[in-house]
Design an enzyme around this catalytic site. Structure first.
Site, PDB file in Angstrom:
ATOM      1  N   CYS A   8       0.860  -1.187   0.000  1.00 48.19           N
ATOM      2  CA  CYS A   8       0.000   0.000   0.000  1.00 48.19           C
ATOM      3  C   CYS A   8       0.894   1.235   0.000  1.00 48.19           C
ATOM      4  CB  CYS A   8      -0.995  -0.023   1.163  1.00 48.19           C
ATOM      5  SG  CYS A   8      -0.251   0.008   2.804  1.00 48.19           S
ATOM      6  N   ARG A  14      -3.321  -0.531   5.582  1.00 47.12           N
ATOM      7  CA  ARG A  14      -3.956  -1.617   4.823  1.00 47.12           C
ATOM      8  C   ARG A  14      -3.077  -2.839   4.632  1.00 47.12           C
ATOM      9  NH1 ARG A  14      -5.169   2.080  -0.166  1.00 47.12           N
ATOM     10  NH2 ARG A  14      -3.239   2.943   0.679  1.00 47.12           N
ATOM     11  N   ASP A 117      -8.337   3.761   1.389  1.00 47.56           N
ATOM     12  CA  ASP A 117      -7.294   4.139   2.332  1.00 47.56           C
ATOM     13  C   ASP A 117      -7.942   4.644   3.621  1.00 47.56           C
ATOM     14  OD1 ASP A 117      -5.200   5.178   3.695  1.00 47.56           O
ATOM     15  OD2 ASP A 117      -4.359   6.282   1.998  1.00 47.56           O
TER      16      ASP A 117
HETATM   17  P1  4NP Z   1      -1.751   2.869   4.113  1.00 46.49           P
HETATM   18  O1  4NP Z   1      -2.382   4.224   4.657  1.00 46.49           O
HETATM   19  O2  4NP Z   1      -1.226   3.173   2.729  1.00 46.49           O
HETATM   20  O3  4NP Z   1      -2.907   1.940   4.097  1.00 46.49           O
HETATM   21  O4  4NP Z   1      -0.664   2.481   5.095  1.00 46.49           O
HETATM   22  C1  4NP Z   1      -1.718   5.458   4.667  1.00 46.49           C
HETATM   23  C2  4NP Z   1      -0.824   5.753   5.664  1.00 46.49           C
HETATM   24  C3  4NP Z   1      -0.234   6.989   5.695  1.00 46.49           C
HETATM   25  C4  4NP Z   1      -0.514   7.933   4.724  1.00 46.49           C
HETATM   26  C5  4NP Z   1      -1.405   7.628   3.724  1.00 46.49           C
HETATM   27  C6  4NP Z   1      -1.992   6.386   3.690  1.00 46.49           C
HETATM   28  N1  4NP Z   1       0.084   9.212   4.778  1.00 46.49           N
HETATM   29  O5  4NP Z   1      -0.302  10.080   3.951  1.00 46.49           O
HETATM   30  O6  4NP Z   1       0.960   9.464   5.613  1.00 46.49           O
END
Ligand code: 4NP
Length: 146
Positions: A8, A14, A117
């Site tokens: 991800c 995720r 997300d």
């Molecule tokens: P992930 O979620 O891709 O599911 O781990 C996110 C975690 C952090 C960020 C965006 C999505 N961020 O912008 O820091």
């Protein structure tokens, strides 16, 4: 196929859920597979999964509390048999990095939908939905690929 990596953006919401669900399922099925996760970004490298991901997993008997975020490397791209992107952006980023064997998790039962997300979700409810979607897709992935 011997090794899979879920990918991800941050590797804190995720893909750790997907890794945890897959490891639990592999154990139940006595399958000897390397299962990992990573992020396309370096933003959260070294951090534990977000609190709500840990919480939702715990409520389903999946323990991800000790996972540490990493950023996908060139070596990962070469070595893993299959990279599984959580959404279309992750999929395209992996293609841009030269990855050949890439699929989207949503291909396995959700008509290729993105796993949303949850980082910017308000509250916990969205994490239950995301967990359900990931769990079902991972289950279908195992039925198809292993
Ligand atoms: P992930 O979620 O891709 O599911 O781990 C996110 C975690 C952090 C960020 C965006 C999505 N961020 O912008 O820091």
């Amino acid at each position: 196929m011997k090794s899979i990596m879920f990918v991800c953006l941050g590797n804190i919401c995720r893909s750790p859920i997907a890794e945890g669900c897959a490891k639990k399922l592999a154990k139940e099925k006595s399958l000897d597979i390397v299962i990992a996760s990573s992020g396309t970004s370096s933003w959260h490298v070294g951090e534990a999964p977000c609190a709500n991901s840990i919480k939702v997993c715990k409520s389903h008997n999946v323990d991800i509390a000790n996972y540490q975020a990493s950023q996908i490397s060139e070596q990962d791209i070469l070595e893993y048999d299959l990279l599984i992107a959580l959404d279309e952006n992750n999929f395209n980023d992996l293609k841009d990095l030269g990855a050949k064997k890439v699929v989207k998790l949503g291909m396995y039962g959700y008509n290729s939908a993105d796993v949303p997300d949850p980082y910017f979700f308000n509250g916990f409810e969205g994490f239950e939905k995301v967990f359900g979607m990931i769990e079902e897709c991972v289950w279908n992935l195992f039925e198809k690929e292993f």
